[in-house]
Every structure is written in C-alpha cells, then in structure tokens.
Design an enzyme around this catalytic site. Structure first.
Site, short mmCIF file in Angstrom:
data_model
loop_
_atom_site.label_atom_id
_atom_site.label_comp_id
_atom_site.label_asym_id
_atom_site.label_seq_id
_atom_site.Cartn_x
_atom_site.Cartn_y
_atom_site.Cartn_z
N LEU A 5 -8.34 -63.64 72.29
CA LEU A 5 -7.63 -64.17 73.45
C LEU A 5 -8.42 -63.93 74.72
O LEU A 5 -8.06 -64.39 75.78
CB LEU A 5 -6.25 -63.53 73.54
CG LEU A 5 -5.44 -63.64 72.23
CD1 LEU A 5 -4.14 -62.88 72.34
CD2 LEU A 5 -5.19 -65.10 71.86
N ARG A 6 -9.52 -63.18 74.60
CA ARG A 6 -10.50 -62.99 75.67
C ARG A 6 -10.00 -62.18 76.85
O ARG A 6 -10.67 -62.12 77.87
CB ARG A 6 -11.04 -64.34 76.14
CG ARG A 6 -11.88 -65.06 75.09
CD ARG A 6 -12.95 -64.19 74.51
NE ARG A 6 -14.03 -64.97 73.91
CZ ARG A 6 -15.02 -64.42 73.20
NH1 ARG A 6 -15.03 -63.12 72.99
NH2 ARG A 6 -15.98 -65.16 72.69
N ASP A 41 -10.21 -67.24 63.04
CA ASP A 41 -11.31 -66.52 63.68
C ASP A 41 -11.64 -67.16 65.03
O ASP A 41 -12.80 -67.28 65.43
CB ASP A 41 -12.55 -66.48 62.79
CG ASP A 41 -13.46 -65.30 63.16
OD1 ASP A 41 -12.99 -64.38 63.84
OD2 ASP A 41 -14.65 -65.32 62.78
#
Lengths: 425, 317
Positions: free
Chosen positions: A65-66, A307
C-alpha cells in the site's frame, strides 16, 4: 443498518463447495441467510445479479500500500480503492515500507487509517527484525497486539541462519506465523532474472533456482528445530514446489503462496528487456510456471496473491537491472486467477478457493466464506465480460503491468465490504 | 521476430544497431560488403567521404573506453560527420540525471545519431525506444549483452581470411559469462551458417544454458581448439582474475591461455583473433599474439570500415 438482498446470482462459495444459483441476504453487515429470506426480511436494497457470480470477497496475501514512506508512488486511499475495484475485501500488507512496520505505533496508525477509509480489511504483517535488517528481533508480541497477523522480512534479505533460528524460536513461543521469502541472498546476489537461456542471451545477472531451494531447505530444517509455523511467500520454481511438497507430506506446519503473475508469465516474456517483467522473485522457465500452476491446483501451493507493488514510471524507465521490481496487481487478481482456473480445467469454486478461503486460512482470519453468520464481504463479478488492461483506467496509482493492452475476462461489478457497497463498476 | 523489432523497421531496414541477434544473414552480408568499399578509404591520401556531411553524431560513453570510442570517432570523421565525444560517466549521471534525461538533453541539441556504451545490459534498447523517429542508436557495448559492431568486424575479419562460413569450425575461448563480445559473435556466426561453434572455458565462466545458443561447450582447451579454423580469445577482466570464479591469472593462463603449444592443435592455417585490449600472459601468449596466425591488428583496421558501413547505412535514411 441496511438490509441487502442479492438475487439471481450464481452464488459460489468455495468454503462449502457451493455453486448454485440463489440469493444472499445481508443484515447489519452480516450474511443472515442464503436462498431463503429469513421471516420478515424486508430489504432496503435489492441487487439483481442475473448472469453474475457472487463469491466471497477476495483475500490477497500481499498488497503493498506504499504507506508510510512511498506516498509519491501510491497512497493508502488509492490502493484500497484499487482493492475494492478488484473485488479484494481482505488483504495483508508486507512490512517493507519506509520506515518498516517494526513499531506498534506505525502499525496502529496504518490500521487506524485503513479503518477510517473502510474500503478493505487490512492486516499488516509486522517486520520480523528491526528495520528488516536481519539483526535484532522486532517486538513481535507488541506488534501482534497492534494488529499484525504474522512477521515477515518482506523483500529484504533473509536473516543469517543463526538469527533466523532465534526469530523462529521466538515467534513459535507465541504461536506467531513467520513469513519468509525463500531466497538465499548470497546465491541471488545482484541477480535480476532467472538463470536460464533468456538471462544468458540478454546478459542479465541471474538468480539460480537453488537460491530458492537452498533457502527452503534451511527454513525447513529450522522449522523442525523450532516448531515454528512458516508461510513461504512467492514460490517461483518447480524445484521449490518439490521441496515444499515433501516438507508438507512430512507434516511440517508450512504454507506457501504464488504471485498471480508467475502463473502466467515466464522469463521469455522479458523479450527485449521489458522492465515490466522485472519481478521479484524472477519469472522463471516455462516449465517452472507450469509446475506452479499445477501445484496451486493440487493445493501444494495454498494460495495465489496479487503481490501488488505500485512502481512509478521513473523507476521502470531505466535499464532492466536498475528497474524496481514489481507490478500492479490488485485489479488483475480476479481475471488472472479466473484465466488460470479455466486453462487448468478447474470448476469455478475450485478456482476461487485459491483467492478466498485458502488465503483466509493462511492468514487465520474468519473471512472468505458466504456462510450464514459470516461478515458480508462479497464480490459480484461478470465472469464473461472481457476488458482490455489500460493502465490509465486502473484505480491503483501503480500503472506498471506486463499485461498492459492485453484482454482479460472477468470484471468486478460490485464489491461489498461488511454489507456496504465499496465499489461499483 | 520480436527481438529484432526495435532495431529493424517494418520496411525491413535497419533503424538502430543494438544486437547481432535477429539480424538476417543478408543484412549482415550487406554490412560487410559495404565495409569492403570503406576499407580502401583508409588507404587513400584523403581519408574522407562526404556521406554524413552535416550530420551530428554523439559518442555517449557511460562506461569508460578508449579504443572503441576512438574507432567510432575516426569512422564518423571519415564519413564527414560532426562528432562529439561525451564521457557521461564522469558528468551527468553522477549528478543524479537519469539515463533518459541525458539522452533527451542531447537530442535537444539536434543529434542525428547516438553511439552508446553503458554498463547495464539493455541500456541501448531503452534509449532506442525513446529517441525521436529518425534518430539512430548504435550500441557500442551494453553490460554483458551485446557489442554488435565488434561482432560484425569479427565477421568481416573471418570472411576476409576464410571467405566462406559454411564449413568453418570456430572456437571462442575464455570468459563467456561476462562477455558481450562473445554473445554478439555467437549470434552472427550462427546466422552466417557456421556449422561447428565452440565455447571453451571453466564452468565458472560459462552462463547457464549457453548450449541453447547453438554452441558446443568444452572445458579442455586442447580438445576445444582441435581442428579449428578460427580461434577467438576473449579478454579476462582484471577484477575476475582472483576471486570466486578463478583462483589466479596464472592458473587461467596455464589452463586456457593460448600458447603456440596449444595452437598446434588447431588447423595449420587457423587464424587467431582477440577483441582487445589484450592481457599478454593471461589469455594469450606474446609469440601467438604477434605470430603469423594472429589477425588482431587487422581486426582493428577492419573495425573502422565496419563502423563506417553501419553509420552510413543508419545515417543516410
């Protein structure tokens, strides 16, 4: 709270092997009945799902989700909207953020932000070691209390065997699952592609299959010594499948997953240095891909995952080996899984099990089924609708995909999370 | 073939030269025939032809090289082009500029052609995909991947001495794993129909599945060069001489260095080649390097003609 009736759908629930036309009745965010409305049930909304499939919301074992640290690539909101658009209602996020998820405060902040967005159930995986450096153990008990469902090194290198032994020993004290990428850092050193004909032709530094099998054998040996439960993230090779199958047959408490890209692509797809195919682990030989497909069908591999890794253009528009590995995946997980199932000759319920109940069991969370009493996490999709992957049309901020411009079949029409519609398409 | 699509246009003409892989045999022969005409230019009093007059060629070297850069520069000047040399390794990229930004900036200076060397495999492909239509890219070496003008000048040299490829036995000796030269030679030799192509070296210097490129692998030098018409020695980089791949330069020379004693196993009229720069006493013994079978210096001379041929074909579109 609203009452919802989904009628006329082909209701597929892999957990009960159900695949039959019928209705789903939802009240207060929970599935209250299938097929026959409870007495006095008066829906506030009725969804006519003729010609559509209703299945459990997808469960994705890996979506980056950064946040925190890489907000210029993607934000929690953009990626959770992508999850909803992809029919994913539960996801695990790896700890390889910046800073890594090695402190309870970071995990609490993430889960709180995710809860306020309320677009998917987010289960963080905590860092196994502080800073993912492989040296000091992270505060696993504290992190578990903050909401972590397992402990992972993410894409960082495995700790050395002595540290890994202690990490597994410590985790098993509390019954935590240790997640590991089976890749020996020394054997993989500097590699960016499978050690085969393609890497040889293109002159790319290679990662041999034994980077995976050597790591797997070490992990399995340490499991026997510690009793730790382990989940292997992103198996990549036929030889790796064989090692896992053998360990499972001997009763090791081991599960594993495969990235959905690895079910469809192989090293030849790199073509003329297509950096979209720079993935980690690397795409391997066609024979490896075929074995992964079969192993997922047989259950040796427990689940498929997206992924999901949003990477910006700048990080891909560089020479292949300098490109950041990864591809966007949340919105492609369903159609790519459907394609795998179709090509493998599976029934729809068997296919969907790989992205619903089977990963739910890996996570150990009570989702992934449509039985009465379950949370109303439902994905309604059109199984025959074809669509072309246009990066600009993806909800994710990650537009990077090897499937750009290709036609896939199966499109999410509505995603319901706890009885509430979070996406319509 | 998708692999040639970046460098060969839909009309079948060469747009860029990035790799010898996928170049049709007739195109290679055309390049060599064109080079034939340019060999004589170097022998004239006035060593210039006006084919690329008014064209601007950038020699962009992200990785150091003296010889290759110089031969490209000479070739460009003999074609009357304006040539600018840039050692980018020492400037832009160290200031954080990306490879493509560097290229876009140079393109804004109205470059007609880029000659690019880079330490990363695939760098030339990346640049070729992003330059404006009409701007040509020549790969002067990218990582371990390709060095097509070297491969082509080697084909020119072999054709010059052996005339016909169809009955040749060719051996490539040494560090195949790290060699872009070897890869470019292998693809070109296979395309030109060499029936027996061998690679010789220790297992630590052979890439995986190399036999799928159409070569036979030998680990014994004497066996490998037996009956050869052409023996090509590869350069061994200094940093590979002592480490996990090789114990020492001395041991490498003993096992794989080309000496007169080993060369007797090749055919009596076999030629000896080396892309340079040579490590005397490591991969090749001085009496062989300077001997009657050596064509190492003619390779350099032919290299200018071959580069003129490629540049004239790409620059006159």
């Amino acid at each position: 709270m609203t009452r919802l009736e989904i009628k006329g759908a082909r209701v597929v629930d892999p957990a009960t092997r159900r695949d039959a036309k019928g209705s789903i009745y939802v009240a207060d965010g929970v599935i209250v009945a299938l097929d026959k409305a409870p007495d006095g049930f008066r829906p506030d909304e009725t969804i006519d799902a003729q010609g559509l499939v209703a299945c459990p919301g997808l469960v994705d074992l890996s979506a980056r989700l950064r946040e925190p640290g890489f907000e210029y690539r993607a934000t929690l909101e953009s990626e959770l909207r992508a999850a909803a658009a992809g029919g994913v209602t539960t996801l695990a996020c790896p700890p390889d953020t910046d800073p890594p998820l090695d402190e309870p405060g970071l995990v609490e902040m993430l889960t709180r932000r995710a809860a306020s967005l309320d677009l998917a159930r987010v289960h963080p995986l905590g860092a196994l070691t502080v800073g993912l450096k492989g040296e000091r153990l992270a505060e696993m008990a504290e992190l578990a209390e903050a909401g972590c469902v397992g402990f992972f090194q993410g894409s960082a290198a495995l700790p050395d065997p002595a540290t890994l032994l202690q990490a597994m020993r410590y985790a098993s004290t509390f019954g935590f699952t240790v997640w590991l990428r089976a890749q020996d850092a020394h054997l993989a050193n500097g590699g960016v592609a499978h050690d085969g004909e393609v890497a040889t032709r293109l002159g790319l530094h290679a990662i041999p299959v034994m980077a995976e099998t050597v790591a797997l054998r070490t992990i399995i040996e340490l499991m026997a010594a510690t009793g730790a439960r382990v989940h292997i993230a992103r198996l990549s090779s036929a030889a790796g499948v064989a090692v896992v199958a053998q360990a499972k047959a001997q009763g090791a408490p081991l599960s594993c997953d495969v990235g959905v890209h690895h079910l469809h692509l192989c090293d030849r797809d790199i073509g003329d240095f297509d950096a979209q195919c720079n993935l980690s682990p690397p795409l391997r030989d066609p024979a490896d891909r075929d074995r992964l497909r079969k192993a997922l069908a047989e259950g040796v591999i427990d689940a498929a995952c997206s992924d999901h890794t949003p990477v910006d253009d700048d990080a891909k528009q560089v020479p292949f080996a300098e490109a950041e590995p990864g591809a966007t995946g949340l919105e492609l997980l369903l159609p790519l899984t459907l394609q795998w199932g179709k090509e493998t000759g599976l029934k729809l319920a068997e296919t969907l099990a790989a992205v619903t109940i089977r990963p739910a069991k890996v996570l150990g969370v009570p989702v992934g089924s449509l039985q009465a009493g379950a949370a109303a996490d439902i994905c309604i999709f059109d199984p025959s609708r074809a669509w072309v992957v246009q990066p600009s049309a993806l909800a994710s901020q990650g537009k990077n995909t090897p499937f750009q411009g290709l036609e896939l079949t199966g499109r999410v029409v509505r995603t319901i999370l706890g009885g509430r519609t979070v996406h319509t398409g | 073939m998708s692999r040639s699509s970046v460098q060969i246009g839909a009309d079948g003409r060469l747009k860029h030269l990035l790799t010898t892989e996928g170049l049709p045999a007739e195109m290679i022969r055309h390049i060599l025939d064109t080079a034939d005409q340019f060999v004589s230019v170097g022998e004239r009093e006035v060593k210039k032809v006006p084919l690329l007059r008014g064209k601007t060629i950038f020699n962009v070297f992200f990785e150091g090289s003296t010889r290759t850069r110089t031969t490209f520069e000479i070739a460009a000047k003999r074609l009357s082009a304006d040539v600018i040399n840039l050692n980018v390794g020492a400037s832009s990229t160290s200031k954080g500029e990306t490879l493509l930004d560097t290229v876009y900036n140079l393109q804004a200076m109205d470059a007609d052609m880029f000659i690019v060397r880079h330490s990363q495999s695939g760098a030339a492909h990346l640049i070729a995909r992003h330059v404006k239509p009409g701007v040509a890219v020549i790969n002067a070496g990218d990582g371990r991947h390709a060095h097509p003008t070297q491969g082509l000048l080697d084909m020119y040299t072999i054709r010059h001495y052996k005339k016909d490829f169809s009955a040749l036995t060719v051996a490539i000796v040494g560090d195949v794993l790290h060699s872009r030269v070897a890869r470019s030679q292998i693809h070109a030799l296979k395309t030109l129909g060499v029936p027996e192509l061998r690679v010789i070296g220790p297992k630590t210097l052979m890439p995986a599945a190399v036999e799928r490129l159409g070569v036979r692998v030998f680990h014994d030098m004497t066996e490998g060069i037996r009956g050869c018409d052409v023996v090509i020695m590869l350069r061994l980089q200094n940093e590979r001489m002592n480490g996990a791949l090789l114990p020492s330069a001395g041991e490498f020379f003993k096992c794989y260095g080309l000496t007169a004693e080993k060369l007797v196993h090749a055919k009596a009229d076999a030629i000896v080649m080396h892309p340079g720069p040579m490590n005397r006493g490591v991969e090749i013994d001085s009496p062989v390097a300077d001997g009657r079978q050596s064509v190492i210096l003619p390779q350099v001379t032919f290299g200018i003609a071959v580069r003129m041929a490629v540049m004239s074909m790409l620059g006159s579109q």
